[in-house]
Design a protein around this motif. Structure first.
Motif, PDB file in Angstrom:
ATOM      1  N   PHE B  26       0.830  -1.195   0.000  1.00  0.00           N
ATOM      2  CA  PHE B  26       0.000   0.000   0.000  1.00  0.00           C
ATOM      3  C   PHE B  26       0.869   1.252   0.000  1.00  0.00           C
ATOM      4  O   PHE B  26       1.852   1.322   0.719  1.00  0.00           O
ATOM      5  CB  PHE B  26      -0.893   0.014   1.249  1.00  0.00           C
ATOM      6  N   GLY B  27       0.488   2.232  -0.788  1.00  0.00           N
ATOM      7  CA  GLY B  27       1.122   3.547  -0.722  1.00  0.00           C
ATOM      8  C   GLY B  27       2.047   3.853  -1.874  1.00  0.00           C
ATOM      9  O   GLY B  27       2.392   4.989  -2.099  1.00  0.00           O
ATOM     10  N   CYS B  28       2.468   2.820  -2.609  1.00  0.00           N
ATOM     11  CA  CYS B  28       3.440   3.082  -3.667  1.00  0.00           C
ATOM     12  C   CYS B  28       3.155   2.116  -4.804  1.00  0.00           C
ATOM     13  O   CYS B  28       2.140   1.424  -4.798  1.00  0.00           O
ATOM     14  CB  CYS B  28       4.845   2.900  -3.111  1.00  0.00           C
ATOM     15  N   MET B  32       8.887   0.846  -5.863  1.00  0.00           N
ATOM     16  CA  MET B  32       9.427   0.490  -4.556  1.00  0.00           C
ATOM     17  C   MET B  32      10.596  -0.485  -4.670  1.00  0.00           C
ATOM     18  O   MET B  32      11.422  -0.583  -3.786  1.00  0.00           O
ATOM     19  CB  MET B  32       8.337  -0.169  -3.700  1.00  0.00           C
ATOM     20  N   PHE B 134      -1.377  -1.690  16.736  1.00  0.00           N
ATOM     21  CA  PHE B 134      -2.321  -0.579  16.632  1.00  0.00           C
ATOM     22  C   PHE B 134      -3.648  -0.941  17.296  1.00  0.00           C
ATOM     23  O   PHE B 134      -4.011  -2.121  17.363  1.00  0.00           O
ATOM     24  CB  PHE B 134      -2.584  -0.236  15.161  1.00  0.00           C
ATOM     25  N   GLN B 216      13.682  -2.007  13.416  1.00  0.00           N
ATOM     26  CA  GLN B 216      12.715  -1.039  13.936  1.00  0.00           C
ATOM     27  C   GLN B 216      11.681  -0.766  12.858  1.00  0.00           C
ATOM     28  O   GLN B 216      12.008  -0.210  11.825  1.00  0.00           O
ATOM     29  CB  GLN B 216      13.428   0.286  14.260  1.00  0.00           C
ATOM     30  N   VAL B 218       7.679   0.573  12.591  1.00  0.00           N
ATOM     31  CA  VAL B 218       6.466   1.039  13.254  1.00  0.00           C
ATOM     32  C   VAL B 218       5.252   0.214  12.818  1.00  0.00           C
ATOM     33  O   VAL B 218       4.369  -0.097  13.612  1.00  0.00           O
ATOM     34  CB  VAL B 218       6.207   2.529  12.901  1.00  0.00           C
ATOM     35  N   ILE B 219       5.222  -0.123  11.537  1.00  0.00           N
ATOM     36  CA  ILE B 219       4.018  -0.766  10.997  1.00  0.00           C
ATOM     37  C   ILE B 219       4.000  -2.268  11.272  1.00  0.00           C
ATOM     38  O   ILE B 219       2.958  -2.832  11.581  1.00  0.00           O
ATOM     39  CB  ILE B 219       3.903  -0.480   9.480  1.00  0.00           C
ATOM     40  N   THR B 243      15.985   0.134   9.471  1.00  0.00           N
ATOM     41  CA  THR B 243      14.849   0.688  10.206  1.00  0.00           C
ATOM     42  C   THR B 243      13.783   1.105   9.214  1.00  0.00           C
ATOM     43  O   THR B 243      14.047   1.249   8.018  1.00  0.00           O
ATOM     44  CB  THR B 243      15.259   1.927  11.025  1.00  0.00           C
ATOM     45  N   GLY B 244      12.591   1.283   9.742  1.00  0.00           N
ATOM     46  CA  GLY B 244      11.486   1.685   8.877  1.00  0.00           C
ATOM     47  C   GLY B 244      10.781   0.469   8.314  1.00  0.00           C
ATOM     48  O   GLY B 244      11.078  -0.669   8.687  1.00  0.00           O
ATOM     49  N   HIS B 245       9.867   0.742   7.395  1.00  0.00           N
ATOM     50  CA  HIS B 245       8.991  -0.307   6.885  1.00  0.00           C
ATOM     51  C   HIS B 245       9.371  -0.717   5.468  1.00  0.00           C
ATOM     52  O   HIS B 245       8.733  -1.571   4.880  1.00  0.00           O
ATOM     53  CB  HIS B 245       7.539   0.221   6.928  1.00  0.00           C
ATOM     54  N   CYS B 246      10.420  -0.082   4.928  1.00  0.00           N
ATOM     55  CA  CYS B 246      10.767  -0.352   3.529  1.00  0.00           C
ATOM     56  C   CYS B 246      12.251  -0.697   3.385  1.00  0.00           C
ATOM     57  O   CYS B 246      13.040   0.110   2.871  1.00  0.00           O
ATOM     58  CB  CYS B 246      10.439   0.855   2.648  1.00  0.00           C
ATOM     59  N   LEU B 249      14.279  -0.151   0.264  1.00  0.00           N
ATOM     60  CA  LEU B 249      14.803   1.182  -0.028  1.00  0.00           C
ATOM     61  C   LEU B 249      15.895   1.586   0.956  1.00  0.00           C
ATOM     62  O   LEU B 249      16.888   2.194   0.590  1.00  0.00           O
ATOM     63  CB  LEU B 249      13.669   2.219   0.031  1.00  0.00           C
ATOM     64  N   SER B 250      15.706   1.251   2.236  1.00  0.00           N
ATOM     65  CA  SER B 250      16.677   1.720   3.229  1.00  0.00           C
ATOM     66  C   SER B 250      17.876   0.775   3.327  1.00  0.00           C
ATOM     67  O   SER B 250      18.956   1.196   3.746  1.00  0.00           O
ATOM     68  CB  SER B 250      16.008   1.882   4.594  1.00  0.00           C
TER      69      SER B 250
END
Lengths: 425, 268
Positions: B26-28, B32, B134, B216, B218-219, B243-246, B249-250
């Motif tokens: 979702f989002g891209c 990606m 969540f 790390q 969040v999602i 870190t992050g959800h992708c 990319l990172s």
């Protein structure tokens, strides 16, 4: 005054000593500019850990430097919605482009309130292109967001109004279709020894048509029919159509005499629509009587296009009714009788002027009676089903040249050689 | 309408290599994968596509009923596999698409031989001892935030993306990718993603499965990675130094390396 003598004075001051103050102001330190800028500054490591933050942003958030630097990530400052938006849109774009600006996010302050912000970020890279850190500016967008919320609210209201209008229009269209159906027979009845077919074209789904027709048995051997066109369109015309239809039905049942039936209708319309709201129509009214294998047709017409007969031998002929007057226009209106005999293979066609007044060709000429006659000659001999099918195709071929309602009613005697046709005898 | 055009399918890499299908979340859109695609293309045949409604897909093919459940997205995956007549393909699904790919694998077992789940989460909402990270309220807030933020997508992001000076070739692509996302379509995808609960589907995964998570995220926090790992028998869990959800990319090198070693270890 020489500068050496009196020193340089700033324009407009004239007071010794002000100059020093002014210079001090101009030499606003970079440090103070950073800390007290009218926007938030933030530097993070590539993993999001906050390395530097200015006093303005700390003040907005109600946080102390110690709580934030090295302890929190950028996403920790965001609302949950902001975090998800950041992870799914902001971070990927920033990674791919190295820069991203004007993104609307919400931050969460220490007191739990939300701070709408506009965020711009740039990735600082080393000389060999390795990303080192992310620099971010944060603008308070409270007013801007309130404005956008108003726009969104207005948009939602407009969307809702549009949906409502579409739904209303749809309901109206359905109601009109039901009303229109009520002005026409649901299906033509089976008449022994006779074949029938009909077609109704409505010029606009949003407008009740003014054309009408009907066919019904009077007794074992006789039946009555009519077809006509009320002046105008819409609800008023529909009311006239309704009155006309029931008047003609009752009159024919009472006395199967077409001329007399039209006179009754004439009287009723004149009586009902008086003064400055005259309503009238054109109509052909008739009685069918079976005699052996033929059908005798007695008709009368008032102001209506002449019926057409397609003979079994391939001819087509108009049955003119010259001098027939509009029904409902004048008290002493004259209606003209006409008779014909339908033999096996003959078909009588009644139609309204939507057909003959359709516009055709590049010059947008009227289709006309003669063209219809030629069309019928080419078609004849043909039973009612084939005649109506061919005319339906013809109407379709007119496209937007056909801009009026059109009613078609065909009545025929089955040809002897064609046992496959519908007869209820 | 061919599936090729409908889903903007792109095939690259070594034609003789095993086929890897990279599925965006979702989002891209398929962009990606731009940083891992070259590394994977050296050894494998790489298939990329956009879900209907994302990127350069055919938006006219989008139907709210179909794309209001993960099954609709899974059908896109299966139909792409059918279009290319894939056998024994490796599906790599990011984020919500990890679950979409699991559903696709169940629907088309002949075509799909193994799964790589990148930052998967079968359920984003905490519930009865399960921790998705969540609350239902948080998700409502996100949907609200997305709905009120779509002005930002078109008006705020487009000029920035278009004005990207150092990589102009990127600009047009990303502008199309993000600005063509109809806010209505994005809202439906967001709701479908974050309100989904596919925990029951995990046990049905029987193919070799690699789970990639970030240190790390969040999602998809690490508890969720562990949950997925525990629920899919025989699965392999790798925590990427990212870190992050992708991570594609990172930490593209580490991501590509993990996928490559997993696929290389699969029997032929």
């Amino acid at each position: 005054m020489s500068p050496a003598a009196g020193g340089c004075e700033e324009p407009g001051t004239g007071v010794p000593g002000t100059r020093a103050k002014f210079s001090a102001l101009l030499e606003d330190s970079a440090e103070d500019l950073y800390e007290s800028a009218p926007c938030g500054y933030l530097s993070t490591m590539m993993d999001g850990t906050i390395a530097k933050i200015n006093a303005t942003l700390l003040g907005w958030l109600g946080l102390s430097r110690n709580e934030v630097v090295g302890r929190m990530r950028f996403t920790d400052l965001l609302t949950v919605g902001g975090k998800l938006y950041h992870e799914t849109h902001f971070a990927p774009l920033l990674r791919m482009q190295g820069h991203l600006g004007g993104i609307a996010l919400e931050m969460r302050t220490a007191s739990g309130s939300r701070l709408p912000v506009l965020v711009t970020s740039t990735v600082k890279k080393s000389d060999d292109g390795e990303p080192l850190l992310i620099r971010t500016t944060v603008f308070d967008a409270t007013d801007r967001r309130a404005y956008e919320s108003e726009l969104l609210r207005a948009r939602r209201t407009a969307d809702e109004a549009r949906r409502q209008a579409e739904a209303d229009r749809e309901r109206l269209r359905e109601a009109l279709a039901v009303l229109q159906q009520s002005l026409l027979p649901a299906a033509l009845p089976d008449i022994p020894g006779v074949e029938t077919a009909c077609h109704y074209h409505t010029a606009s789904a949003m407008q009740l048509g003014g054309d009408f027709y009907d066919l019904f048995a009077l007794d074992d051997n006789r039946s009555a029919f009519f077809l006509g066109d009320v002046c105008g369109k819409g609800p008023q015309a529909a009311a006239v159509t309704s009155l006309t239809r029931y008047t003609l039905r009752a009159a024919a049942l009472h006395e199967p005499d077409p001329v007399a039936n039209l006179r009754v209708l004439n009287t009723v319309l004149l009586d009902r629509y008086t003064g400055d709201d005259p309503r009238y129509c054109t109509a052909v009214v008739g009685v069918l009587e079976r005699v052996g294998e033929t059908v005798e047709v007695r008709m009368a017409a008032g102001g209506h296009p002449p019926p057409l007969v397609l003979r079994a031998d391939g001819r087509a002929e108009h049955l003119p009714t010259p001098g027939g007057m509009l029904v409902g226009a004048l008290p002493a209106a004259r209606f003209v009788p006409v008779r014909t005999t339908l033999r096996p293979g003959d078909t009588l066609l009644l139609y309204t002027d939507g057909l003959t007044e359709a516009r055709t060709g590049p010059q947008r000429e009227l289709y006309g009676d003669e063209a219809l006659k030629s069309f019928a000659e080419a078609l004849a001999p043909a039973g009612p089903g084939r005649v109506i099918d061919a005319l339906t195709d013809l109407l379709r071929s007119f496209g937007d040249g056909l801009n009026d309602d059109t009613a078609l009613l065909a009545i025929g005697v089955p040809a002897r050689t064609d046992p496959g046709r519908r007869t209820s005898a | 309408m061919s599936i090729h055009r409908r889903n903007n399918v792109r095939v690259t890499g070594r034609a003789t290599g095993r086929t890897i299908v990279l599925v965006h979340g979702f989002g891209c859109d398929q962009n990606m994968w731009r940083l891992v695609e070259p590394a994977l293309a050296e050894d494998f045949r790489v298939v990329l596509f956009d879900y209907v409604g994302a990127g350069r897909s055919d938006l006219s093919a989008w139907r709210e009923e179909r794309y209001s459940s993960l099954d609709g997205y899974a059908r896109d995956v299966v139909e792409v596999c059918e279009e290319l007549d894939l056998r024994d393909a490796v599906l790599v699904g990011h984020s919500v698409s990890a679950m979409t790919c699991a559903l696709a694998g169940e629907a088309a077992p002949d075509r799909i031989g193994s799964l790589v789940m990148v930052c998967p989460s079968p359920c984003y909402i905490d519930e009865d001892g399960y921790r998705g990270g969540f609350s239902a309220q948080d998700i409502d807030e996100l949907l609200e935030s997305l709905e009120s933020n779509y002005l930002g997508w078109s008006a705020a992001m487009a000029p920035v993306i278009m004005g990207n000076p150092d990589r102009p070739e990127l600009g047009a692509e990303l502008t199309n990718s993000f600005c063509a996302t109809d806010p209505e379509i994005a809202r439906v995808f967001a709701r479908t993603t974050f309100l989904s609960d596919s925990r029951k589907d995990l046990a049905k995964v029987t193919v070799p499965t690699l789970i990639l998570e970030c240190e790390q995220d969040v999602i998809a926090p690490k508890e969720v990675g562990a949950y997925v790992h525990g629920a899919i028998p025989g699965s392999e869990l790798v925590t990427l130094p990212a870190t992050g959800h992708c991570p594609q990319l990172s930490a593209p090198e580490a991501t590509a390396a993990a996928i490559r070693s997993f696929v290389s270890a699969l029997g032929r």
